[in-house]
Write an enzyme that holds these catalytic residues in place. Structure first.
Site, PDB file in Angstrom:
ATOM      1  N   ASP A   8       0.764  -1.281  -0.096  1.00 41.59           N
ATOM      2  CA  ASP A   8       0.014  -0.119  -0.164  1.00 41.59           C
ATOM      3  C   ASP A   8       1.024   1.268   0.006  1.00 41.59           C
ATOM      4  O   ASP A   8       1.870   1.226  -0.145  1.00 41.59           O
ATOM      5  CB  ASP A   8      -1.132  -0.137   1.198  1.00 41.59           C
ATOM      6  CG  ASP A   8      -0.186   0.255   2.454  1.00 41.59           C
ATOM      7  OD1 ASP A   8       0.902   0.144   2.683  1.00 41.59           O
ATOM      8  OD2 ASP A   8      -1.191   0.208   3.485  1.00 41.59           O
ATOM      9  N   HIS A   9       0.248   2.520   0.197  1.00 46.26           N
ATOM     10  CA  HIS A   9       0.956   3.676  -0.003  1.00 46.26           C
ATOM     11  C   HIS A   9       2.165   3.672   1.128  1.00 46.26           C
ATOM     12  O   HIS A   9       2.991   4.434   1.049  1.00 46.26           O
ATOM     13  CB  HIS A   9       0.016   4.764   0.120  1.00 46.26           C
ATOM     14  CG  HIS A   9      -0.642   4.885   1.440  1.00 46.26           C
ATOM     15  ND1 HIS A   9      -1.903   4.050   1.570  1.00 46.26           N
ATOM     16  CD2 HIS A   9      -0.775   5.445   2.568  1.00 46.26           C
ATOM     17  CE1 HIS A   9      -2.524   4.016   2.759  1.00 46.26           C
ATOM     18  NE2 HIS A   9      -1.732   5.088   3.290  1.00 46.26           N
ATOM     19  N   CYS A  66       2.620  -3.832   3.987  1.00 50.07           N
ATOM     20  CA  CYS A  66       1.846  -2.564   4.375  1.00 50.07           C
ATOM     21  C   CYS A  66       2.447  -2.199   5.740  1.00 50.07           C
ATOM     22  O   CYS A  66       3.551  -2.203   5.909  1.00 50.07           O
ATOM     23  CB  CYS A  66       0.150  -3.079   4.290  1.00 50.07           C
ATOM     24  SG  CYS A  66      -0.146  -4.166   5.815  1.00 50.07           S
ATOM     25  N   GLY A  67       1.536  -1.328   6.376  1.00 49.52           N
ATOM     26  CA  GLY A  67       2.024  -0.774   7.457  1.00 49.52           C
ATOM     27  C   GLY A  67       2.768  -1.503   8.615  1.00 49.52           C
ATOM     28  O   GLY A  67       3.703  -1.644   9.109  1.00 49.52           O
ATOM     29  N   THR A  68       1.701  -2.527   8.999  1.00 52.81           N
ATOM     30  CA  THR A  68       2.142  -3.702   9.879  1.00 52.81           C
ATOM     31  C   THR A  68       2.210  -4.960   9.037  1.00 52.81           C
ATOM     32  O   THR A  68       2.695  -6.002  10.128  1.00 52.81           O
ATOM     33  CB  THR A  68       0.712  -3.814  10.921  1.00 52.81           C
ATOM     34  OG1 THR A  68      -0.098  -3.794  10.112  1.00 52.81           O
ATOM     35  CG2 THR A  68       0.400  -2.347  11.782  1.00 52.81           C
ATOM     36  N   GLY A  69       1.919  -5.103   8.042  1.00 55.84           N
ATOM     37  CA  GLY A  69       1.705  -6.388   7.496  1.00 55.84           C
ATOM     38  C   GLY A  69       0.578  -7.157   7.540  1.00 55.84           C
ATOM     39  O   GLY A  69       0.292  -8.215   7.011  1.00 55.84           O
ATOM     40  N   VAL A  70      -0.133  -6.560   8.585  1.00 57.80           N
ATOM     41  CA  VAL A  70      -1.446  -7.184   9.072  1.00 57.80           C
ATOM     42  C   VAL A  70      -2.759  -7.241   8.078  1.00 57.80           C
ATOM     43  O   VAL A  70      -3.257  -8.247   7.457  1.00 57.80           O
ATOM     44  CB  VAL A  70      -2.000  -7.002  10.458  1.00 57.80           C
ATOM     45  CG1 VAL A  70      -3.374  -7.503  10.724  1.00 57.80           C
ATOM     46  CG2 VAL A  70      -0.909  -7.381  11.585  1.00 57.80           C
ATOM     47  N   GLY A  71      -3.065  -6.069   7.650  1.00 58.71           N
ATOM     48  CA  GLY A  71      -4.231  -5.881   6.660  1.00 58.71           C
ATOM     49  C   GLY A  71      -4.043  -6.493   5.366  1.00 58.71           C
ATOM     50  O   GLY A  71      -4.725  -7.143   4.791  1.00 58.71           O
ATOM     51  N   HIS A  99       7.356 -25.961   7.774  1.00 55.98           N
ATOM     52  CA  HIS A  99       6.038 -26.613   8.615  1.00 55.98           C
ATOM     53  C   HIS A  99       4.673 -26.300   7.860  1.00 55.98           C
ATOM     54  O   HIS A  99       3.957 -27.145   7.616  1.00 55.98           O
ATOM     55  CB  HIS A  99       5.941 -26.253  10.060  1.00 55.98           C
ATOM     56  CG  HIS A  99       7.212 -27.071  10.772  1.00 55.98           C
ATOM     57  ND1 HIS A  99       7.200 -26.775  12.078  1.00 55.98           N
ATOM     58  CD2 HIS A  99       8.449 -27.418  10.468  1.00 55.98           C
ATOM     59  CE1 HIS A  99       8.448 -27.443  12.568  1.00 55.98           C
ATOM     60  NE2 HIS A  99       9.025 -27.728  11.334  1.00 55.98           N
ATOM     61  N   ASN A 100       4.516 -25.202   7.458  1.00 56.53           N
ATOM     62  CA  ASN A 100       3.387 -24.731   6.897  1.00 56.53           C
ATOM     63  C   ASN A 100       3.315 -24.472   5.379  1.00 56.53           C
ATOM     64  O   ASN A 100       2.241 -24.214   4.860  1.00 56.53           O
ATOM     65  CB  ASN A 100       2.868 -23.361   7.665  1.00 56.53           C
ATOM     66  CG  ASN A 100       3.048 -23.454   9.045  1.00 56.53           C
ATOM     67  OD1 ASN A 100       3.921 -22.553   9.579  1.00 56.53           O
ATOM     68  ND2 ASN A 100       2.268 -24.193  10.029  1.00 56.53           N
ATOM     69  N   ARG A 110       6.200  -0.412   8.930  1.00 54.82           N
ATOM     70  CA  ARG A 110       6.395   0.334  10.096  1.00 54.82           C
ATOM     71  C   ARG A 110       6.740  -0.421  11.239  1.00 54.82           C
ATOM     72  O   ARG A 110       6.929   0.239  12.441  1.00 54.82           O
ATOM     73  CB  ARG A 110       4.768   1.059  10.394  1.00 54.82           C
ATOM     74  CG  ARG A 110       4.505   2.147   9.494  1.00 54.82           C
ATOM     75  CD  ARG A 110       3.157   2.646   9.734  1.00 54.82           C
ATOM     76  NE  ARG A 110       2.771   3.784   9.130  1.00 54.82           N
ATOM     77  CZ  ARG A 110       1.474   4.274   8.839  1.00 54.82           C
ATOM     78  NH1 ARG A 110       0.746   3.444   9.175  1.00 54.82           N
ATOM     79  NH2 ARG A 110       1.500   5.288   7.879  1.00 54.82           N
ATOM     80  N   HIS A 134       3.780 -32.880   8.331  1.00 53.50           N
ATOM     81  CA  HIS A 134       3.265 -31.557   8.375  1.00 53.50           C
ATOM     82  C   HIS A 134       1.974 -31.737   7.169  1.00 53.50           C
ATOM     83  O   HIS A 134       1.023 -30.604   7.264  1.00 53.50           O
ATOM     84  CB  HIS A 134       4.074 -30.418   7.822  1.00 53.50           C
ATOM     85  CG  HIS A 134       5.239 -30.415   8.833  1.00 53.50           C
ATOM     86  ND1 HIS A 134       4.835 -30.099  10.187  1.00 53.50           N
ATOM     87  CD2 HIS A 134       6.664 -30.709   8.598  1.00 53.50           C
ATOM     88  CE1 HIS A 134       6.220 -29.997  10.847  1.00 53.50           C
ATOM     89  NE2 HIS A 134       7.115 -30.290   9.966  1.00 53.50           N
ATOM     90  N   ARG A 137      -1.924 -31.393   8.090  1.00 50.60           N
ATOM     91  CA  ARG A 137      -2.295 -30.129   8.609  1.00 50.60           C
ATOM     92  C   ARG A 137      -2.713 -29.246   7.523  1.00 50.60           C
ATOM     93  O   ARG A 137      -3.673 -28.597   7.630  1.00 50.60           O
ATOM     94  CB  ARG A 137      -1.534 -29.562   9.541  1.00 50.60           C
ATOM     95  CG  ARG A 137      -1.279 -30.219  11.029  1.00 50.60           C
ATOM     96  CD  ARG A 137      -0.424 -31.145  11.054  1.00 50.60           C
ATOM     97  NE  ARG A 137      -0.122 -32.064  12.430  1.00 50.60           N
ATOM     98  CZ  ARG A 137       1.216 -32.011  12.950  1.00 50.60           C
ATOM     99  NH1 ARG A 137       2.023 -31.444  12.735  1.00 50.60           N
ATOM    100  NH2 ARG A 137       1.330 -32.688  14.137  1.00 50.60           N
TER     101      ARG A 137
END
Ligand code: RB5
Length: 149
Positions: A8-9, A66-71, A99-100, A110, A134, A137
């Site tokens: 993002d920006h 992004c800012g946190t990587g979360v969104g 593993h995943n 940020r 693995h 799962r």
């Protein structure tokens, strides 16, 4: 190997730096699905775009910032077939591959400094899925997607 990258920006400069890093160090092609502008840009747009490119096979793996990587990771994980990990350190990045079998990586511009971000990228790009115990799962994750249809 082709890597899709999105942002993002908030993460325009990180996207450019990480793109250059991957191209120079690994010689991989990096395909840009993010914005190059500082104008407000909604992270679900590029998170979904990279995720769709991974699922369709247009690219092999995706990295989103992004800012946190979360969104942006939440957006990516809404796409069936995506296993996107949000990381602030290399250990989880490597284990998420081993593993995943993650096919996308997210981090926050940020949250982590650029040099740490490069270490996270290195751990994730070089981590190899171990399969074996693995896989059951991973199959269960797929089952969840099927039940949502
Ligand atoms: C944008 O202000 C910010 O919300 C975004 O970059 C990201 O951190 C969201 O998860």
């Amino acid at each position: 190997m082709k890597i899709g990258i999105g942002n993002d920006h908030v993460a325009v400069e990180y996207k450019k730096q990480i793109t250059a890093y991957i191209e120079e160090k690994y010689g991989y092609e990096v395909v840009n699905f993010g914005t190059d502008s500082s104008e407000r840009f909604d992270y679900p747009i590029s998170g979904e775009a990279v995720a769709n490119a991974v699922v369709s096979g247009e690219v092999d793996k995706g990295i989103v910032i992004c800012g946190t990587g979360v969104g942006i990771s939440l957006a990516a994980n809404k796409v069936n077939g995506i296993r996107c990990v949000t990381c602030s350190e290399p250990y989880s990045a490597r284990l998420s591959r081993e593993h995943n079998n993650t096919n996308m990586l997210a981090f926050g511009a940020r949250v982590v400094g650029l040099e740490l971000a490069k270490m996270i990228v290195d751990a994730w790009l070089t981590g190899e899925y171990e399969g074996g115990r693995h896989q059951a799962r991973i199959d269960m994750l797929k089952d969840i997607e099927e039940r949502q249809k």
